[in-house]
Scaffold this motif. Structure first.
Motif, PDB file in Angstrom:
ATOM      1  N   PHE A   1       0.849  -1.190   0.231  1.00  0.00           N
ATOM      2  CA  PHE A   1      -0.110   0.002  -0.114  1.00  0.00           C
ATOM      3  C   PHE A   1       0.799   1.426  -0.009  1.00  0.00           C
ATOM      4  O   PHE A   1       0.731   2.309  -0.712  1.00  0.00           O
ATOM      5  CB  PHE A   1      -0.896  -0.109   1.369  1.00  0.00           C
ATOM      6  N   SER A   2       1.895   1.202   0.812  1.00  0.00           N
ATOM      7  CA  SER A   2       2.746   2.558   1.015  1.00  0.00           C
ATOM      8  C   SER A   2       3.485   2.919  -0.356  1.00  0.00           C
ATOM      9  O   SER A   2       4.241   3.821  -0.145  1.00  0.00           O
ATOM     10  CB  SER A   2       3.878   2.458   2.208  1.00  0.00           C
ATOM     11  N   GLU A   3       3.527   1.799  -1.325  1.00  0.00           N
ATOM     12  CA  GLU A   3       4.357   2.255  -2.527  1.00  0.00           C
ATOM     13  C   GLU A   3       3.640   2.191  -3.712  1.00  0.00           C
ATOM     14  O   GLU A   3       4.139   2.317  -5.000  1.00  0.00           O
ATOM     15  CB  GLU A   3       5.456   1.049  -2.711  1.00  0.00           C
ATOM     16  N   ILE A   4       2.121   2.364  -3.693  1.00  0.00           N
ATOM     17  CA  ILE A   4       1.538   2.081  -4.763  1.00  0.00           C
ATOM     18  C   ILE A   4       1.416   3.639  -5.531  1.00  0.00           C
ATOM     19  O   ILE A   4       1.521   4.734  -4.894  1.00  0.00           O
ATOM     20  CB  ILE A   4      -0.017   1.832  -4.475  1.00  0.00           C
ATOM     21  N   ASP A   5       1.286   3.845  -6.836  1.00  0.00           N
ATOM     22  CA  ASP A   5       1.314   4.975  -7.489  1.00  0.00           C
ATOM     23  C   ASP A   5      -0.013   5.716  -7.086  1.00  0.00           C
ATOM     24  O   ASP A   5      -1.129   5.213  -7.030  1.00  0.00           O
ATOM     25  CB  ASP A   5       1.529   4.699  -8.919  1.00  0.00           C
ATOM     26  N   GLU A   6       0.186   7.056  -7.424  1.00  0.00           N
ATOM     27  CA  GLU A   6      -1.072   7.872  -7.130  1.00  0.00           C
ATOM     28  C   GLU A   6      -2.402   7.650  -8.173  1.00  0.00           C
ATOM     29  O   GLU A   6      -3.601   7.700  -7.570  1.00  0.00           O
ATOM     30  CB  GLU A   6      -0.750   9.410  -7.484  1.00  0.00           C
TER      31      GLU A   6
END
Length: 128
Positions: free
Chosen positions: A49-54
């Motif tokens: 979750f913390s690394e997903i694209d906008e």
């Protein structure tokens, strides 16, 4: 990218399965467990979750708001997959957690469908 095989829920012993990178699974279009709705997906990426694209994050938030009866308000991973629609057509889809963890993973958008990680949906379909 993170390879995940399972995630523990809280302090209890319930284990929520996560797909495995590179693995092929059955997928059921619209969550309907029927032979005509069964296709295959190959997991191509698992993103925390913390690394997903906008863009993906915004799409997920919209889906959660529109389908609050289906998608969980929190997801630990975004699971990207290639869905084999036909012999010559593949769609990119993204799975997230459902509101009912027993249902596991459901994809976002037009190709919304249920991921069969443990084979239980396919077994149900086959009368097992």
């Amino acid at each position: 990218m993170t390879k995940v095989s399972e995630k523990k829920k809280g302090n209890n012993a319930n284990t929520l399965l996560c797909p495995v990178l590179g693995q092929t699974y059955n997928y059921f279009d619209d969550g309907k467990i029927r032979p005509s709705r069964r296709m295959e997906v190959v997991i191509i990426e698992i993103t925390p979750f913390s690394e997903i694209d906008e863009e993906t994050l915004n799409n997920w938030r919209e889906e959660v708001e529109e389908c609050d009866w289906l998608y969980a308000k929190e997801t630990d991973f975004f699971v990207k997959a290639d869905l084999k629609v036909s012999d010559d057509k593949t769609e990119k889809i993204i799975f997230v957690r459902t509101i009912n963890n027993n249902d596991g993973w459901f994809s976002l958008g037009w190709w919304g469908g249920r991921l069969d990680i443990d084979g239980s949906l396919n077994a149900l379909l086959n009368g097992a």
